[in-house]
Design a protein around this motif. Structure first.
Motif, PDB file in Angstrom:
ATOM      1  N   HIS A  73      47.160  74.908  71.025  1.00 46.32           N
ATOM      2  CA  HIS A  73      48.275  75.844  71.095  1.00 46.32           C
ATOM      3  C   HIS A  73      47.681  77.230  71.304  1.00 46.32           C
ATOM      4  O   HIS A  73      46.565  77.523  70.865  1.00 46.32           O
ATOM      5  N   SER A  97      48.650  61.908  71.291  1.00 46.86           N
ATOM      6  CA  SER A  97      47.760  63.058  71.165  1.00 46.86           C
ATOM      7  C   SER A  97      47.637  63.400  69.680  1.00 46.86           C
ATOM      8  O   SER A  97      48.608  63.795  69.042  1.00 46.86           O
ATOM      9  N   ALA A 130      51.731  66.614  74.576  1.00 48.14           N
ATOM     10  CA  ALA A 130      51.209  67.823  73.936  1.00 48.14           C
ATOM     11  C   ALA A 130      51.221  67.651  72.426  1.00 48.14           C
ATOM     12  O   ALA A 130      51.309  68.628  71.676  1.00 48.14           O
ATOM     13  N   HIS A 178      52.062  69.044  79.786  1.00 48.89           N
ATOM     14  CA  HIS A 178      52.548  69.525  78.480  1.00 48.89           C
ATOM     15  C   HIS A 178      53.961  69.000  78.265  1.00 48.89           C
ATOM     16  O   HIS A 178      54.952  69.677  78.537  1.00 48.89           O
ATOM     17  N   LYS A 230      45.533  67.652  69.884  1.00 48.46           N
ATOM     18  CA  LYS A 230      46.193  68.959  69.898  1.00 48.46           C
ATOM     19  C   LYS A 230      45.801  69.712  68.635  1.00 48.46           C
ATOM     20  O   LYS A 230      45.839  69.170  67.536  1.00 48.46           O
TER      21      LYS A 230
END
Length: 401
Positions: free
Chosen positions: A204, A151, A111, A79, A175
């Motif tokens: 998240h 990402s 991330a 992350h 993500k």
């Protein structure tokens, strides 16, 4: 290439050559449940481990005398907040990746390029950012670190064929949680499309981020979305409630990501819960930095020391969270020290002045080890770390034996 030429390029020994590490005190495989292997050598050829525990007098282009160090697999930070290249605008940070390598991190996962200046939130813009970030790290690896960037920050404007198109472009990370969905469960079809195209999807979770427009994501949202990784469930913003974590462990198969920037008390509770439910193989580690918490080059090794010493899990198992567990989730060959695997290796000693007489004992009591060398793809990228405590003994490098 001469020794001096190799040295001047910032690493020791070509990837195509051979490397012998001798006088080890042992090897941590990185696999959950494996004890310390009492072997003294690792031989590397063309960037891969050829043999663990062979002859100490074998021929090699470069020889490392480990002087009693213990070998660990290179650590994964799952992350990390890049923008594009070695830059994070949230803390106006440039050049942080090599510093994390000095903390034993050899692989870093984006991330999401959430802090990209003026981050677009439209179909073509988010695709362009993902591709550009991915390409920038394909062509540039600061400190030799394996960077998994680009990402995709998905949103309601994406269509099913976009995921297939991006997969053809080499994009494989996504993500969820920053892309403008009216409610998190609206992302469910996008998660399925991405996974069908071969993406590893992280969501998240927990409280709202400091990034404007990001809503909390609850356990109900996570179970509905079924991402591959439930991001920073111990916080990073605010951790999930304890009952929600219990449901996540029992009702999902997502990787349980713990981050240094989160809530340590929550991390310890999650570790206990995972152990009780035979789910420690799902725990992975990240830093969630650089972010509001700042830049933390020792984030992963510090988390290992905390979860081991306070949480009562042997350091050899906690190391697995940041090595083989992460590698399995990310479908990577790195993360395990065994014959045939990529040679990403960290040599550690107990720190100078500490009471422990073994580096694993140091971690078990909560002390960060002294990092004596970092090797990535068979190349020595660092000797004595500029960030960790001083190792009690330094390694010695002997070229062209």
């Amino acid at each position: 290439m001469t020794w001096d030429e190799t040295y001047s390029e910032g690493f020791f020994g070509p990837t195509t050559g051979s490397l012998l590490i001798k006088n080890l005190r042992g090897v941590v495989t990185g696999r959950l449940g494996d004890p310390l292997r009492e072997v003294e050598t690792i031989r590397v050829v063309s960037g891969r481990i050829e043999q663990i525990g062979g002859a100490a007098d074998a021929e090699a282009d470069v020889v490392i005398d480990a002087n009693g160090a213990v070998a660990l697999p290179g650590l994964f930070d799952t992350h990390t907040h890049f923008a594009i290249g070695d830059f994070n605008p949230k803390q106006n940070t440039v050049g942080f990746i090599e510093s994390y390598m000095h903390g034993g991190v050899t692989s870093m996962m984006s991330a999401g390029e959430v802090h990209f200046p003026g981050r677009p939130m439209d179909r073509f813009g988010v695709k362009a950012v993902a591709v550009a970030a991915n390409r920038s790290f394909t062509l540039n690896r600061p400190g030799g670190v394996r960077i998994h960037g680009g990402s995709l920050m998905t949103g309601p404007y994406m269509e099913e064929e976009d995921y297939e198109d991006l997969a053809r472009q080499g994009i494989w990370l996504m993500k969820v949680g920053f892309g403008g969905f009216n409610k998190p469960t609206d992302a469910v079809p996008h998660v399925r499309w991405a996974q069908a195209a071969g993406f590893v999807v992280m969501s998240h979770s927990g409280g709202a981020s400091s990034v404007p427009g990001v809503a909390p994501i609850t356990v109900d949202d996570l179970i509905a979305m079924a991402p591959d990784i439930a991001g920073h469930i111990n916080g990073g913003t605010t951790s999930l409630p304890e009952l929600h974590v219990e449901r996540l462990v029992k009702e999902s198969t997502a990787a349980l990501q713990l981050v240094q920037a989160g809530n340590l008390s929550a991390s310890l509770h999650i570790q206990r819960l995972a152990a009780e439910n035979d789910a420690l193989d799902r725990v992975i580690l990240g830093s969630d930095t650089p972010s509001g918490t700042g830049v933390m080059p020792l984030a992963i090794i510090k988390t290992i020391a905390e979860l081991s010493s306070i949480g009562g899990v042997p350091a050899t198992d906690v190391i697995a969270y940041a090595t083989s567990n992460a590698a399995r989730v990310l479908r990577r060959e790195e993360g395990v020290l065994e014959d045939g695997r990529p040679a990403d290796i960290v040599l550690v000693q107990q720190p100078v002045g500490g009471p422990a007489d073994h580096p694993i004992d140091a971690l078990n009591r909560g002390d960060i080890t002294g990092i004596a060398s970092v090797i990535i793809n068979g190349q020595i990228r660092a000797l004595r770390s500029r960030n960790s405590p001083a190792p009690i003994r330094e390694v010695e490098v002997q070229p062209h034996r």
